[in-house]
Scaffold this active site. Structure first.
Site, PDB file in Angstrom:
ATOM      1  N   ARG A   1      -1.418 -20.535  11.194  1.00  0.00           N
ATOM      2  CA  ARG A   1      -1.995 -19.829  10.044  1.00  0.00           C
ATOM      3  C   ARG A   1      -1.140 -20.048   8.796  1.00  0.00           C
ATOM      4  O   ARG A   1      -1.667 -20.221   7.690  1.00  0.00           O
ATOM      5  CB  ARG A   1      -2.117 -18.334  10.341  1.00  0.00           C
ATOM      6  CG  ARG A   1      -3.228 -17.996  11.331  1.00  0.00           C
ATOM      7  CD  ARG A   1      -3.424 -16.500  11.458  1.00  0.00           C
ATOM      8  NE  ARG A   1      -3.799 -15.895  10.188  1.00  0.00           N
ATOM      9  CZ  ARG A   1      -3.747 -14.575   9.974  1.00  0.00           C
ATOM     10  NH1 ARG A   1      -3.324 -13.771  10.945  1.00  0.00           N
ATOM     11  NH2 ARG A   1      -4.088 -14.062   8.815  1.00  0.00           N
TER      12      ARG A   1
ATOM     13  N   ASN B   1      -4.185  -9.099   2.796  1.00  0.00           N
ATOM     14  CA  ASN B   1      -3.959 -10.507   3.121  1.00  0.00           C
ATOM     15  C   ASN B   1      -2.469 -10.810   3.291  1.00  0.00           C
ATOM     16  O   ASN B   1      -1.640 -10.247   2.582  1.00  0.00           O
ATOM     17  CB  ASN B   1      -4.576 -11.405   2.050  1.00  0.00           C
ATOM     18  CG  ASN B   1      -6.080 -11.231   1.991  1.00  0.00           C
ATOM     19  OD1 ASN B   1      -6.681 -10.645   2.893  1.00  0.00           O
ATOM     20  ND2 ASN B   1      -6.688 -11.702   0.914  1.00  0.00           N
ATOM     21  N   VAL B   2      -2.185 -11.715   4.196  1.00  0.00           N
ATOM     22  CA  VAL B   2      -0.791 -12.097   4.462  1.00  0.00           C
ATOM     23  C   VAL B   2      -0.462 -13.453   3.813  1.00  0.00           C
ATOM     24  O   VAL B   2       0.671 -13.892   3.879  1.00  0.00           O
ATOM     25  CB  VAL B   2      -0.532 -12.130   5.982  1.00  0.00           C
ATOM     26  CG1 VAL B   2      -0.651 -10.721   6.570  1.00  0.00           C
ATOM     27  CG2 VAL B   2      -1.454 -13.103   6.711  1.00  0.00           C
TER      28      VAL B   2
ATOM     29  N   HIS C   1      -0.216  -5.454   4.997  1.00  0.00           N
ATOM     30  CA  HIS C   1      -0.152  -5.942   6.382  1.00  0.00           C
ATOM     31  C   HIS C   1       0.892  -7.050   6.564  1.00  0.00           C
ATOM     32  O   HIS C   1       0.807  -7.837   7.514  1.00  0.00           O
ATOM     33  CB  HIS C   1      -1.538  -6.429   6.832  1.00  0.00           C
ATOM     34  CG  HIS C   1      -2.543  -5.323   6.895  1.00  0.00           C
ATOM     35  ND1 HIS C   1      -3.898  -5.545   6.891  1.00  0.00           N
ATOM     36  CD2 HIS C   1      -2.392  -3.972   6.937  1.00  0.00           C
ATOM     37  CE1 HIS C   1      -4.535  -4.374   6.937  1.00  0.00           C
ATOM     38  NE2 HIS C   1      -3.650  -3.411   6.966  1.00  0.00           N
TER      39      HIS C   1
ATOM     40  N   THR D   1     -13.248  -7.415   1.623  1.00  0.00           N
ATOM     41  CA  THR D   1     -12.822  -6.665   2.804  1.00  0.00           C
ATOM     42  C   THR D   1     -13.989  -5.861   3.365  1.00  0.00           C
ATOM     43  O   THR D   1     -14.776  -5.298   2.610  1.00  0.00           O
ATOM     44  CB  THR D   1     -11.638  -5.722   2.514  1.00  0.00           C
ATOM     45  OG1 THR D   1     -11.334  -4.970   3.684  1.00  0.00           O
ATOM     46  CG2 THR D   1     -11.916  -4.778   1.351  1.00  0.00           C
ATOM     47  N   SER D   2     -14.079  -5.818   4.695  1.00  0.00           N
ATOM     48  CA  SER D   2     -15.168  -5.079   5.370  1.00  0.00           C
ATOM     49  C   SER D   2     -14.845  -3.587   5.445  1.00  0.00           C
ATOM     50  O   SER D   2     -15.643  -2.807   5.957  1.00  0.00           O
ATOM     51  CB  SER D   2     -15.339  -5.630   6.786  1.00  0.00           C
ATOM     52  OG  SER D   2     -14.130  -5.459   7.528  1.00  0.00           O
TER      53      SER D   2
HETATM   54  N1  APR Z   1     -16.611 -13.688  -1.104  1.00  0.00           N
HETATM   55  C1  APR Z   1     -16.575 -12.310  -1.016  1.00  0.00           C
HETATM   56  N2  APR Z   1     -16.520 -11.641   0.170  1.00  0.00           N
HETATM   57  C2  APR Z   1     -16.526 -12.393   1.291  1.00  0.00           C
HETATM   58  C3  APR Z   1     -16.562 -13.818   1.277  1.00  0.00           C
HETATM   59  C4  APR Z   1     -16.619 -14.459  -0.008  1.00  0.00           C
HETATM   60  N3  APR Z   1     -16.654 -15.783  -0.110  1.00  0.00           N
HETATM   61  N4  APR Z   1     -16.551 -14.267   2.573  1.00  0.00           N
HETATM   62  C5  APR Z   1     -16.512 -13.150   3.351  1.00  0.00           C
HETATM   63  N5  APR Z   1     -16.509 -12.036   2.588  1.00  0.00           N
HETATM   64  C6  APR Z   1     -16.463 -10.632   3.017  1.00  0.00           C
HETATM   65  C7  APR Z   1     -17.325 -10.321   4.218  1.00  0.00           C
HETATM   66  O1  APR Z   1     -18.636  -9.948   3.818  1.00  0.00           O
HETATM   67  C8  APR Z   1     -16.564  -9.150   4.861  1.00  0.00           C
HETATM   68  O2  APR Z   1     -16.999  -7.928   4.297  1.00  0.00           O
HETATM   69  O3  APR Z   1     -15.128 -10.377   3.420  1.00  0.00           O
HETATM   70  C9  APR Z   1     -15.113  -9.381   4.424  1.00  0.00           C
HETATM   71  C10 APR Z   1     -14.173  -9.831   5.534  1.00  0.00           C
HETATM   72  O4  APR Z   1     -14.015  -8.758   6.417  1.00  0.00           O
HETATM   73  P1  APR Z   1     -13.008  -8.872   7.673  1.00  0.00           P
HETATM   74  O5  APR Z   1     -13.210 -10.159   8.351  1.00  0.00           O
HETATM   75  O6  APR Z   1     -13.167  -7.612   8.434  1.00  0.00           O
HETATM   76  O7  APR Z   1     -11.561  -8.966   6.996  1.00  0.00           O
HETATM   77  P2  APR Z   1     -10.649  -7.842   6.319  1.00  0.00           P
HETATM   78  O8  APR Z   1     -11.455  -6.720   5.783  1.00  0.00           O
HETATM   79  O9  APR Z   1      -9.730  -8.545   5.402  1.00  0.00           O
HETATM   80  O10 APR Z   1      -9.812  -7.327   7.605  1.00  0.00           O
HETATM   81  C11 APR Z   1      -8.921  -6.257   7.438  1.00  0.00           C
HETATM   82  O11 APR Z   1      -8.185  -6.491   9.701  1.00  0.00           O
HETATM   83  O12 APR Z   1      -7.686  -7.887  11.408  1.00  0.00           O
HETATM   84  C12 APR Z   1      -7.133  -7.068  10.475  1.00  0.00           C
HETATM   85  O13 APR Z   1      -4.974  -7.202   9.549  1.00  0.00           O
HETATM   86  C13 APR Z   1      -6.219  -7.819   9.529  1.00  0.00           C
HETATM   87  O14 APR Z   1      -5.946  -7.501   7.153  1.00  0.00           O
HETATM   88  C14 APR Z   1      -6.896  -7.636   8.170  1.00  0.00           C
HETATM   89  C15 APR Z   1      -7.739  -6.402   8.361  1.00  0.00           C
END
Ligand code: APR
Length: 230
Positions: A58, A89-90, A106, A173-174
């Site tokens: 990664r 984000n890391v 994180h 972020t979700s």
């Molecule tokens: N532009 C905008 N949003 C996007 C894009 C894009 N090109 N591609 C994906 N997304 C959105 C998706 O719709 C989703 O809502 O980014 C989000 C990604 O969600 P996750 O995969 O759940 O990632 P995240 O929210 O960063 O996870 C949080 O979970 O696993 C742990 O530590 C890890 O920091 C991470 C945390």
């Protein structure tokens, strides 16, 4: 006009268009790998080499990636307001885009840390961590990443910043991992609140939802906020 205070809360979707995977989307990391095996203290105890390989890969990918138009627009916001970036984000794409105040909740791929009580932290940038590599205290180095079950960093400051913000921008972020996801609840009722992801079930109260790729949506939001500040 006083400079607005702006809090940006970002997740892996922001770095998706830089070629880095998210976690829960169709091709997300946790769809391909087990977070229990690779992102937990138990997984580290059971098979440290596997965990090191995962993060070394990664880290190499993150180092060959480039900040995208959304990262650059967020950095640009510093010309129009007092901005703090609060990221899950890391990777270091915010910093490489020019953002000067970044809180990594994180952890960061750019650092390793010892596994002893002092958690001795070492900057490694894009280098790999190998078994047998020790910190100054003589303990095995591990990635300086917050794994599931470990304490999220900078939460007090992050809450303060979101509470004080005149504008809150949530991107990529979700909002499924706590306590980071709970930060949206600290946004003041009077603050301007925008959320940008590709899709979202329940949009947090008071947030304007802008669906679409961050590289298209975020520069538009920044242009809107910059115009408001002139
Ligand atoms: N532009 C905008 N949003 C996007 C894009 C894009 N090109 N591609 C994906 N997304 C959105 C998706 O719709 C989703 O809502 O980014 C989000 C990604 O969600 P996750 O995969 O759940 O990632 P995240 O929210 O960063 O996870 C949080 O979970 O696993 C742990 O530590 C890890 O920091 C991470 C945390």
């Amino acid at each position: 006009m006083t400079r607005p205070r702006i809090a940006v809360l970002s997740g892996s979707g922001l770095s998706a268009e830089s070629g880095l995977p998210t976690f829960r989307d169709a091709a997300g990391l946790w769809k391909q790998y087990s977070w229990m095996e690779l992102a937990s203290p138990e997984g580290w105890r059971k098979h440290p080499q596997l965990v090191l390989d995962f993060y070394n890969e990664r880290r190499a990918k993150a180092w060959s990636a480039q900040p995208n138009a959304a990262h650059l627009a967020i950095a640009e916001l510093e010309r129009h307001g007092d901005v703090v970036v609060i990221t899950q984000n890391v990777d270091n794409l915010h910093e490489r885009a020019g953002s000067t105040r970044v809180l990594h909740l994180h952890g960061e791929l750019a650092f390793a840390r010892g596994t002893g009580p002092s958690r001795h932290r070492v900057r490694i940038d894009g280098a790999s961590i190998e078994m047998g590599q020790k910190c100054a205290e003589g303990t095995q180095l591990r990635p300086d990443i917050v794994w599931f079950g470990e304490e999220t960093q900078h939460m007090d400051e992050a809450r303060e910043q979101v509470t004080a913000a005149d504008r809150v921008l949530v991107v990529g972020t979700s909002l499924s991992v706590y306590p980071a996801a709970g930060l949206v609840e600290f946004a003041r009722p009077g603050a301007e609140k925008v959320l940008n992801v590709l899709e979202m079930g329940e949009v947090p109260a008071g947030f304007e939802f802008l669906a679409g790729p961050a590289t298209r949506v975020i520069p538009q939001v920044v242009a809107r906020w910059s115009a408001a500040h002139r």
